[in-house]
Design a protein around this motif. Structure first.
Motif, short mmCIF file in Angstrom:
data_model
loop_
_atom_site.label_atom_id
_atom_site.label_comp_id
_atom_site.label_asym_id
_atom_site.label_seq_id
_atom_site.Cartn_x
_atom_site.Cartn_y
_atom_site.Cartn_z
N LEU A 247 45.35 51.04 60.36
CA LEU A 247 44.14 51.68 59.83
C LEU A 247 42.91 50.87 60.24
N SER A 248 42.55 51.02 61.48
CA SER A 248 41.49 50.18 62.06
C SER A 248 40.11 50.49 61.53
N ASN A 249 39.93 51.63 60.86
CA ASN A 249 38.62 52.00 60.31
C ASN A 249 38.51 51.75 58.81
N LEU A 250 39.52 51.10 58.24
CA LEU A 250 39.56 50.91 56.80
C LEU A 250 38.46 49.96 56.32
N VAL A 251 37.74 50.39 55.29
CA VAL A 251 36.66 49.60 54.70
C VAL A 251 37.01 49.17 53.28
N VAL A 252 37.70 50.05 52.54
CA VAL A 252 38.07 49.76 51.15
C VAL A 252 39.54 50.11 50.94
N LEU A 253 40.28 49.18 50.34
CA LEU A 253 41.66 49.42 49.93
C LEU A 253 41.86 48.84 48.55
N TYR A 254 42.04 49.70 47.56
CA TYR A 254 42.29 49.28 46.17
C TYR A 254 43.71 49.66 45.79
N VAL A 255 44.50 48.65 45.44
CA VAL A 255 45.87 48.90 44.98
C VAL A 255 46.15 48.18 43.66
N ASP A 256 45.11 47.64 43.03
CA ASP A 256 45.30 46.87 41.80
C ASP A 256 45.80 47.76 40.66
N ARG A 257 46.39 47.07 39.65
CA ARG A 257 46.95 47.72 38.46
C ARG A 257 48.11 48.66 38.81
N ASN A 258 48.94 48.21 39.74
CA ASN A 258 50.21 48.85 40.04
C ASN A 258 51.29 47.77 39.98
N PRO A 259 52.51 48.11 39.62
CA PRO A 259 53.58 47.11 39.60
C PRO A 259 54.17 46.87 40.99
N LEU A 260 53.31 46.47 41.92
CA LEU A 260 53.76 46.22 43.28
C LEU A 260 54.55 44.91 43.35
N SER A 261 55.30 44.74 44.42
CA SER A 261 56.07 43.52 44.60
C SER A 261 56.15 43.17 46.08
N GLY A 262 56.47 41.92 46.36
CA GLY A 262 56.57 41.46 47.73
C GLY A 262 55.29 40.79 48.20
N GLU A 263 55.29 40.37 49.43
CA GLU A 263 54.12 39.74 50.04
C GLU A 263 53.47 40.71 51.01
N VAL A 264 52.17 40.92 50.87
CA VAL A 264 51.46 41.85 51.74
C VAL A 264 51.64 41.41 53.19
N PHE B 240 41.40 44.96 47.31
CA PHE B 240 41.54 44.53 45.92
C PHE B 240 42.96 44.81 45.44
N GLY B 241 43.68 43.73 45.12
CA GLY B 241 45.02 43.87 44.59
C GLY B 241 45.32 42.71 43.67
N VAL B 242 45.51 42.96 42.41
CA VAL B 242 45.74 41.89 41.45
C VAL B 242 47.14 41.32 41.65
N CYS B 243 47.22 40.03 41.95
CA CYS B 243 48.49 39.40 42.25
C CYS B 243 49.26 39.03 40.98
N SER B 244 50.55 38.85 41.16
CA SER B 244 51.42 38.40 40.08
C SER B 244 52.52 37.58 40.72
N HIS B 245 53.48 37.15 39.91
CA HIS B 245 54.60 36.39 40.48
C HIS B 245 55.48 37.26 41.36
N LYS B 246 55.32 38.59 41.28
CA LYS B 246 56.10 39.51 42.11
C LYS B 246 55.32 40.02 43.32
N PHE B 247 54.00 39.96 43.26
CA PHE B 247 53.16 40.51 44.32
C PHE B 247 52.18 39.46 44.79
N THR B 248 52.27 39.08 46.04
CA THR B 248 51.39 38.05 46.57
C THR B 248 50.62 38.56 47.77
N CYS B 249 49.42 38.05 47.92
CA CYS B 249 48.54 38.52 48.98
C CYS B 249 47.50 37.43 49.26
#
Length: 205
Positions: free
Chosen positions: A156-173, A189-198
């Motif tokens: 997504l070479s034209n991406l300016v904004v990506l919001y994924v916060d407040r989801n139970p995501l997991s893994g490393e971006v 914007f993605g709020v990290c946790s012990h399951k989701f790192t970025c």
């Protein structure tokens, strides 16, 4: 404007623009919406519409803008929306939508804006969205999406904004996705946790 959408609207086959946002319209969107073959803009955001999003919306071949945000719509996002290849923007935020994000959206080669935040969408983020290289704004925050951001988002070479916060995501971006931030200086914007790192998300890194 109050009350339900007048049935007479669906009897206007030459209607190009339907802008009725920020009113107090109630009731549902009729399946007769498919009659409006020349419709280019459908903006019904900021009302109190109920019911589901009709699959007949997929019958609007000229639709450019679809905004139904800020209602109380329920049910799933129709996969038929993926048939509207003219779409520039999809805004379905702040409803009660459930189910998964249709993989069929990946066929929308002209799409620039995808706002699906503040629903109860579940499952994974479809890798097919990474095929929409025109996308500049994506907001998937405040849902129940799981697993990781697909590596295909690196396309997504034209991406300016990506919001994924407040989801139970997991893994490393994936590093490849983070490298987009160096190229575009985009807001990730993605709020990290012990399951989701970025390493490149705000407020993570």
């Amino acid at each position: 404007m109050t009350g339900e959408l007048p049935v007479a609207i669906y009897e206007l086959p030459n209607l190009v623009t339907l802008l009725l946002g920020t009113n107090t319209l109630n009731g549902s969107i009729s399946e007769l919406i498919g009659n409006l073959q020349n419709l280019v803009e459908l903006y019904l955001d900021g009302n109190v519409l109920t019911g589901t999003i009709s699959t007949k919306i997929g019958m609007l071949p000229n639709l450019n803008g679809l905004s139904l945000s800020g209602n109380t719509l329920e049910g799933t996002i129709p996969s038929e929306i993926g048939q509207i290849t003219t779409l520039w923007g999809i805004e379905l935020a702040s409803n009660d939508l459930t189910g998964t994000i249709p993989t069929e959206l990946g066929t929308l080669s002209n799409l620039h804006v995808l706002f699906l935040s503040r629903n109860t969408l579940e499952g994974t983020i479809p890798s097919e969205i990474g095929q929409i290289t025109t996308l500049s704004l994506i907001d998937l925050s405040l849902n129940d999406l799981t697993q990781n951001i697909p590596i295909e988002f690196a396309m997504l070479s034209n991406l300016v904004v990506l919001y994924v916060d407040r989801n139970p995501l997991s893994g490393e971006v994936p590093l490849e996705v983070c490298q987009l931030r160096n190229k575009n200086s985009f807001e990730f914007f993605g709020v990290c946790s012990h399951k989701f790192t970025c390493d490149c998300c705000r407020p993570c890194g």
